[in-house]
Design an enzyme around this catalytic site. Structure first.
Site, PDB file in Angstrom:
ATOM      1  N   ASP A  45       2.823  -9.101  -4.073  1.00  0.00           N
ATOM      2  CA  ASP A  45       2.286  -7.910  -3.597  1.00  0.00           C
ATOM      3  C   ASP A  45       0.930  -7.846  -4.575  1.00  0.00           C
ATOM      4  O   ASP A  45       1.325  -7.959  -5.713  1.00  0.00           O
ATOM      5  CB  ASP A  45       3.225  -6.598  -4.178  1.00  0.00           C
ATOM      6  CG  ASP A  45       2.295  -5.543  -3.764  1.00  0.00           C
ATOM      7  OD1 ASP A  45       1.227  -5.337  -3.949  1.00  0.00           O
ATOM      8  OD2 ASP A  45       3.346  -4.324  -3.463  1.00  0.00           O
ATOM      9  N   TYR A  87      -7.419   0.070  -1.063  1.00  0.00           N
ATOM     10  CA  TYR A  87      -8.147   1.305  -1.633  1.00  0.00           C
ATOM     11  C   TYR A  87      -8.271   1.276  -3.032  1.00  0.00           C
ATOM     12  O   TYR A  87      -8.908   2.365  -3.502  1.00  0.00           O
ATOM     13  CB  TYR A  87      -7.238   2.611  -1.247  1.00  0.00           C
ATOM     14  CG  TYR A  87      -5.926   2.805  -1.217  1.00  0.00           C
ATOM     15  CD1 TYR A  87      -5.100   2.868  -2.372  1.00  0.00           C
ATOM     16  CD2 TYR A  87      -4.998   2.459  -0.020  1.00  0.00           C
ATOM     17  CE1 TYR A  87      -4.139   2.874  -2.643  1.00  0.00           C
ATOM     18  CE2 TYR A  87      -3.824   2.463  -0.178  1.00  0.00           C
ATOM     19  CZ  TYR A  87      -3.310   2.656  -1.483  1.00  0.00           C
ATOM     20  OH  TYR A  87      -1.681   2.451  -1.821  1.00  0.00           O
ATOM     21  N   LYS A  88      -7.687   0.496  -3.524  1.00  0.00           N
ATOM     22  CA  LYS A  88      -7.855   0.150  -5.116  1.00  0.00           C
ATOM     23  C   LYS A  88      -8.960  -0.413  -5.547  1.00  0.00           C
ATOM     24  O   LYS A  88     -10.094  -0.223  -5.073  1.00  0.00           O
ATOM     25  CB  LYS A  88      -6.554  -0.407  -5.657  1.00  0.00           C
ATOM     26  CG  LYS A  88      -5.453   0.709  -5.327  1.00  0.00           C
ATOM     27  CD  LYS A  88      -3.685  -0.085  -5.908  1.00  0.00           C
ATOM     28  CE  LYS A  88      -2.822   0.902  -5.645  1.00  0.00           C
ATOM     29  NZ  LYS A  88      -1.632   0.529  -5.550  1.00  0.00           N
ATOM     30  N   ARG A  99      -3.239   5.163 -17.997  1.00  0.00           N
ATOM     31  CA  ARG A  99      -3.825   4.010 -17.460  1.00  0.00           C
ATOM     32  C   ARG A  99      -5.327   4.319 -17.371  1.00  0.00           C
ATOM     33  O   ARG A  99      -5.750   5.244 -16.839  1.00  0.00           O
ATOM     34  CB  ARG A  99      -3.129   3.711 -16.187  1.00  0.00           C
ATOM     35  CG  ARG A  99      -1.960   3.244 -15.755  1.00  0.00           C
ATOM     36  CD  ARG A  99      -1.408   2.588 -14.757  1.00  0.00           C
ATOM     37  NE  ARG A  99      -1.979   3.358 -13.623  1.00  0.00           N
ATOM     38  CZ  ARG A  99      -1.724   3.165 -12.343  1.00  0.00           C
ATOM     39  NH1 ARG A  99      -1.224   2.121 -12.027  1.00  0.00           N
ATOM     40  NH2 ARG A  99      -2.065   4.160 -11.288  1.00  0.00           N
ATOM     41  N   PHE A 145       6.642  -1.849  -8.360  1.00  0.00           N
ATOM     42  CA  PHE A 145       6.273  -0.629  -8.132  1.00  0.00           C
ATOM     43  C   PHE A 145       7.514   0.126  -6.985  1.00  0.00           C
ATOM     44  O   PHE A 145       7.899  -0.776  -6.139  1.00  0.00           O
ATOM     45  CB  PHE A 145       4.931  -0.595  -6.998  1.00  0.00           C
ATOM     46  CG  PHE A 145       4.188   0.516  -6.528  1.00  0.00           C
ATOM     47  CD1 PHE A 145       3.706   1.332  -7.411  1.00  0.00           C
ATOM     48  CD2 PHE A 145       4.242   1.103  -5.431  1.00  0.00           C
ATOM     49  CE1 PHE A 145       3.189   2.704  -7.326  1.00  0.00           C
ATOM     50  CE2 PHE A 145       3.589   2.330  -5.017  1.00  0.00           C
ATOM     51  CZ  PHE A 145       3.138   3.132  -6.052  1.00  0.00           C
TER      52      PHE A 145
HETATM   53  C1  LIG Z   1      -0.500   0.905  -4.597  1.00  0.00           C
HETATM   54  C2  LIG Z   1       0.720   0.337  -4.575  1.00  0.00           C
HETATM   55  C3  LIG Z   1       1.338   0.384  -3.178  1.00  0.00           C
HETATM   56  C4  LIG Z   1       1.053   1.270  -2.154  1.00  0.00           C
HETATM   57  O1  LIG Z   1       1.573   1.124  -1.079  1.00  0.00           O
HETATM   58  P1  LIG Z   1       1.128   1.941   0.288  1.00  0.00           P
HETATM   59  O2  LIG Z   1       2.476   1.800   1.127  1.00  0.00           O
HETATM   60  O3  LIG Z   1       0.068   1.358   0.708  1.00  0.00           O
HETATM   61  O4  LIG Z   1       1.093   3.408  -0.220  1.00  0.00           O
HETATM   62  C5  LIG Z   1       2.453  -0.633  -2.998  1.00  0.00           C
HETATM   63  N1  LIG Z   1       2.510  -1.669  -4.035  1.00  0.00           N
HETATM   64  C6  LIG Z   1       1.962  -1.750  -5.185  1.00  0.00           C
HETATM   65  C7  LIG Z   1       2.696  -2.821  -6.249  1.00  0.00           C
HETATM   66  C8  LIG Z   1       1.096  -0.803  -5.494  1.00  0.00           C
HETATM   67  O5  LIG Z   1       0.275  -0.897  -6.639  1.00  0.00           O
END
Ligand SMILES: *Cc1c(COP(=O)(O)O)cnc(C)c1O
Length: 425
Positions: A210, A235-236, A385, A130
């Site tokens: 992560d 939140y996912k 997705r 990400f």
């Molecule tokens: C959703 C997601 C994030 C989100 O990061 P925030 O700082 O909490 O907004 C980070 N890493 C991955 C792999 C994600 O899927």
């Protein structure tokens, strides 16, 4: 499913009737039964219990009890809720704390890992990670005077599976830590946490996993895999609500040797003695900085109950069935229309979302949302997705999602949509 598979809607209804988790859907707010929600991997649905909890926190704990609430459960919330998440990720007590965002927490863990491996200069990650995670790493390297080098395995063109051979080859005795997304956000590829952690440790390096796209959707064994650090958002698949705070896991064996890089009062050993010098809390509280978002945190606390009740192994089984069913339908109905699978075909290598790729992916995703009452999401350059959150997604939802995607393309409805991207895709 294999022998009896039929592409008709009646088969989806049959699967729903046989689904032992089907009633968990009733624990969520579902106002529009025709809406096919396929984005629980970005923002989980609202659990009824979270709605009730937020209402009572606002009206009673804030409105009436006021400051006294800090001594009636608010102060301990980050650690208490961490213990609930621990049951979903295979962590024994005292190793998880809930706070801040994933990006902020990755900063803390990166700095901690570099302190613990101060003689080593390499950070290893991959190009399918990400982007926020990559930005945080780049920021840390910059902050520390560019003494470290980030090795980013593979390229954006490895669209489904990362380049595992290069990954294993890159981990060496100059590696400080390896950080990867357990499930990749585009393709849904699921890394082998045990094997990669083991290889990393053989080279004397640390790992930071992560868990954003895996927590709540599949079993994770942080202790058994001897993971050093992990983090994830809530939140996912955990349904904590927009911007609900993230969590950090830090293996007990490491606790004595480092502190978090942001020394705030919540991380101090005894915040209310108001000492002038910082002494870190010996436990996970050292990762806290300042006051935490209590409304979000307590909505998350309530949201975790249905997941714990359903059982993470049962959720994984349903998630695999949903995604196998999705792929079968898509193979017979959508492949002839120019879609190709952008996720691993083998369920054991996949998290809980399916990516379908199509040259008109952006406009198809928009038409699904704007005109056909289906909500997936879009990730560049051509991935739609479909998130399958096993606690509330039904087999009929899957059937409807595939059928309406067919309609969007077969009737070329997407041609009515402009190509310019909205801010959030
Ligand atoms: C959703 C997601 C994030 C989100 O990061 P925030 O700082 O909490 O907004 C980070 N890493 C991955 C792999 C994600 O899927």
């Amino acid at each position: 499913m294999n022998q009896n598979f039929r592409a008709e809607r009646g088969y989806a209804l049959e699967l729903d009737r046989l689904d032992p988790l089907a009633t968990f859907r009733d624990l969520f707010v579902i106002e529009d039964p025709d809406l096919i929600y396929m984005d629980g991997n970005s923002l989980g649905r609202l659990p009824l219990a979270a709605l009730e909890r937020v209402n009572s926190v606002v009206s009673n704990e804030w409105g009436n009890v006021l400051i006294r609430s800090w001594n009636q459960g608010w102060w301990e919330a980050p650690a208490r809720i961490g213990e609930k998440i621990a049951t979903l990720v295979g962590a024994s007590t005292g190793q998880i704390i809930v706070c801040d965002s994933v990006s902020v927490n990755l900063f803390k863990l990166t700095m901690a890992a570099l302190t613990l491996r101060s003689k080593r200069s390499k950070i290893i990650t991959d190009s399918l990670n990400f982007p926020s995670d990559l930005y945080v790493l780049q920021g840390c390297v910059d902050l520390l005077g560019n003494k470290h080098a980030i090795t980013r395995i593979g390229s954006l063109d490895d669209d489904v599976t990362p380049d595992l051979d290069s990954l294993y080859d890159a981990i060496d005795e100059d590696t400080a830590f390896v950080t990867l997304s357990h499930v990749l956000f585009k393709s849904g590829y699921l890394y082998d946490m045990a094997a990669i952690t083991q290889k990393t440790h053989q080279m004397g390096a640390l790992v930071i996993w992560d868990l954003c796209h895996s927590v709540g959707a599949l079993p994770i064994e942080l202790d058994a895999c001897q993971v050093d650090f992990a983090l994830g958002c809530t939140y996912k698949y955990l349904n904590g609500g927009p911007g609900s705070p993230a969590f950090i896991y830090s293996n007990k064996n490491l606790h004595e040797n480092f502190s978090s890089p942001i020394w705030g009062w919540w991380g101090q050993r005894s915040p209310f003695s108001f000492d002038l010098d910082y002494v870190p809390n010996p436990g996970m509280q050292r990762f806290l900085t300042g006051s935490q978002p209590i409304l979000s945190m307590l909505s998350l606390e309530a949201a975790l109950d249905p997941l714990m009740q359903a059982g993470i192994q049962n959720l994984r089984e349903k998630s695999m069935q949903l995604s196998e069913y999705f792929i079968k339908l898509s193979d017979s109905i959508l492949t002839p229309l120019g879609f190709r699978l952008g996720s691993p075909r083998n369920s054991s290598l996949r998290g809980s979302h399916i990516s379908l790729r199509h040259p008109e992916g952006y406009r198809i995703n928009r038409v699904l949302i704007d005109k056909l009452n289906v909500i997936p999401d879009f990730r560049e350059p051509d991935n739609i997705r479909y998130g399958l959150a096993p606690i509330y997604t039904s087999f009929t939802d899957v059937w409807e999602a595939v059928e309406r995607t067919r309609q969007a393309v077969a009737n070329k409805i997407y041609e009515e949509i402009p190509q310019d991207r909205l801010i959030v895709t």
